[in-house]
Design a protein around this motif. Structure first.
Motif, PDB file in Angstrom:
ATOM      1  N   PRO A 132       0.807  -1.437  -0.076  1.00 41.67           N
ATOM      2  CA  PRO A 132       0.049   0.088  -0.005  1.00 41.67           C
ATOM      3  C   PRO A 132       0.925   1.134  -0.058  1.00 41.67           C
ATOM      4  N   LEU A 133       0.327   2.330  -0.137  1.00 44.79           N
ATOM      5  CA  LEU A 133       0.929   3.635  -0.024  1.00 44.79           C
ATOM      6  C   LEU A 133       1.386   3.969   1.180  1.00 44.79           C
ATOM      7  N   LEU A 134       2.594   4.013   1.493  1.00 48.81           N
ATOM      8  CA  LEU A 134       3.153   4.615   2.828  1.00 48.81           C
ATOM      9  C   LEU A 134       3.790   5.784   2.904  1.00 48.81           C
ATOM     10  N   ASP A 135       3.813   6.429   3.835  1.00 51.36           N
ATOM     11  CA  ASP A 135       4.419   7.631   4.376  1.00 51.36           C
ATOM     12  C   ASP A 135       5.298   7.544   5.542  1.00 51.36           C
ATOM     13  N   ILE A 136       6.350   7.405   5.007  1.00 56.69           N
ATOM     14  CA  ILE A 136       7.738   7.151   6.004  1.00 56.69           C
ATOM     15  C   ILE A 136       8.494   8.616   5.969  1.00 56.69           C
ATOM     16  N   TYR A 292      -2.962   4.724  11.746  1.00 48.97           N
ATOM     17  CA  TYR A 292      -3.853   5.650  11.002  1.00 48.97           C
ATOM     18  C   TYR A 292      -3.500   6.872  11.699  1.00 48.97           C
ATOM     19  N   GLY A 293      -3.041   6.880  13.057  1.00 46.99           N
ATOM     20  CA  GLY A 293      -2.904   8.206  13.577  1.00 46.99           C
ATOM     21  C   GLY A 293      -4.302   8.900  14.049  1.00 46.99           C
ATOM     22  N   THR A 294      -5.551   8.058  13.969  1.00 40.29           N
ATOM     23  CA  THR A 294      -6.585   8.728  14.201  1.00 40.29           C
ATOM     24  C   THR A 294      -7.517   8.246  15.055  1.00 40.29           C
ATOM     25  N   HIS A 300      -8.514   6.601   7.501  1.00 45.08           N
ATOM     26  CA  HIS A 300      -7.149   6.245   7.413  1.00 45.08           C
ATOM     27  C   HIS A 300      -6.389   7.718   7.271  1.00 45.08           C
ATOM     28  N   GLY A 301      -4.935   7.566   7.319  1.00 41.22           N
ATOM     29  CA  GLY A 301      -4.006   8.433   7.667  1.00 41.22           C
ATOM     30  C   GLY A 301      -2.609   8.034   8.275  1.00 41.22           C
ATOM     31  N   GLY A 302      -1.892   9.065   8.444  1.00 39.72           N
ATOM     32  CA  GLY A 302      -0.519   8.607   9.116  1.00 39.72           C
ATOM     33  C   GLY A 302       0.316   7.923   8.274  1.00 39.72           C
ATOM     34  N   GLY A 307      -5.083   4.263   3.205  1.00 39.67           N
ATOM     35  CA  GLY A 307      -5.514   2.886   4.166  1.00 39.67           C
ATOM     36  C   GLY A 307      -4.693   2.045   3.886  1.00 39.67           C
ATOM     37  N   ALA A 308      -4.783   0.992   4.580  1.00 42.55           N
ATOM     38  CA  ALA A 308      -4.188  -0.399   4.546  1.00 42.55           C
ATOM     39  C   ALA A 308      -4.930  -1.098   3.571  1.00 42.55           C
ATOM     40  N   ASP A 309      -4.385  -2.470   3.330  1.00 44.20           N
ATOM     41  CA  ASP A 309      -4.840  -3.323   2.578  1.00 44.20           C
ATOM     42  C   ASP A 309      -5.252  -4.640   3.303  1.00 44.20           C
TER      43      ASP A 309
END
Length: 318
Positions: A132-136, A292-294, A300-302, A307-309
């Motif tokens: 999935p798209l990841l924000d690191i 997600y940090g929410t 989803h977020g973070g 979102g995760a898959d």
């Protein structure tokens, strides 16, 4: 010669044994066939859908750990190591080489390739899904630390800036997956799935122990520019995860209040555990709220902007 009654009993036994043998052979053939009739998995495996779901869900965390550790240690991610393992998923956001001491870089490199192995192990058992798209990015980690400390940091926290920052950022990730494996264990139905999970849990626990030990050694070190100690930061991160998980205390920093350490004797807490020093467990719902940090598995977020898959994660986003 036996009596007619004994002869009849013997005949019945022979029939029953023959029937049992034939049924056993049928069952062997059934389990040898490709997955179908409610059984799923990678080619050649036979797992009930519930086991597949519980083994696929951790791929989200394993992808995240792989990308962060590999980028930090090597300056590149999974695409450069084995693009096939990405499943064609989008590249991660913001990964970069971290400024690490040779010792910490060596540890991070080992973690990187351990996570690659975890991806292989899971995908050899279940079909999985693309990364999935990841924000690191440094900005995302900075937001998490500011959320934990309830403060705006100047300069912003950057996990790639030095070894201490990297270890603090690492503290954020593997422990979440560890608690997820503990939570999934009693729900798995097959020995194959439980064996895989045990192997994953063992290494994830060891990674978390290494990270915590390295940070514990630096516990009283003040973080440059922020005036806060390393141990205090870990306590705030753990408090944040407890709040986002919304299921009480399942997370503890490196130092705890008197009476809350192992057997109520120590305040040092190099390994997190409950009152019996057993690992805490978390559900997928709790984990999603944290990563997600929410605090909400449907928002989803973070680390996961889109979102995760997997069936479990997608089920919350419907």
């Amino acid at each position: 010669m036996g009596s007619p009654a004994s002869t009849a009993v013997a005949a019945v036994v022979v029939v029953l044994l023959c029937g049992a043998s034939a049924r056993a052979q049928d069952m062997d053939k059934e389990w040898a066939r490709p997955p179908y009739r409610g059984f799923f998995g990678a080619p050649g495996s036979m797992l009930p859908q519930s086991d597949v779901d519980l083994l696929e869900f951790p791929l989200n965390l394993e992808y995240l750990e792989t990308e962060f550790f590999c980028w930090s240690a090597l300056g590149y991610g999974l695409d450069a190591i084995d693009a096939n393992l990405t499943g064609g998923g989008p590249p991660s956001i913001g990964g970069q080489s971290a400024s690490l001491t040779p010792f910490v870089r060596d540890v991070a490199t080992q973690f990187c390739y351990q996570e690659v192995g975890h991806l292989r192990a899971i995908k050899q058992t279940v079909r999985g899904f693309p990364r999935p798209l990841l924000d690191i990015s440094a900005a995302n980690f900075g937001k998490i630390i500011e959320q934990a400390l309830n403060a705006t940091l100047d300069p912003p926290f950057n996990p790639y800036e030095n070894s201490v920052n990297f270890l603090i950022a690492s503290y954020i990730i593997p422990y979440v997956g560890l608690t997820g494996y503990v939570g999934a264990n009693p729900k798995l139905l097959t020995p194959q799935a439980r064996k895989l999970l045990a192997g994953l849990l063992g290494v994830e626990s060891a990674q978390d122990a290494v990270i915590r030990t390295l940070l514990y050694e630096r516990g009283m070190t003040r973080m440059a520019s922020y005036g806060v100690g390393v141990a205090e930061v870990t306590a705030h991160i753990s408090d944040l995860r407890n709040a986002l998980g919304r299921r009480g205390v399942k997370d503890e920093g490196l130092v705890v209040a008197p009476g809350q350490g192992p057997e109520g004797v120590t305040v040092g807490n190099v390994i997190a555990g409950d009152h019996l020093s057993l690992a805490y467990d978390r559900t997928p719902e709790e984990i999603l709220g944290i990563v997600y940090g929410t605090g909400n598995p449907t928002q989803h977020g973070g680390f996961f902007p889109q979102g995760a898959d997997g069936r479990i994660a997608r089920g919350f986003l419907v």
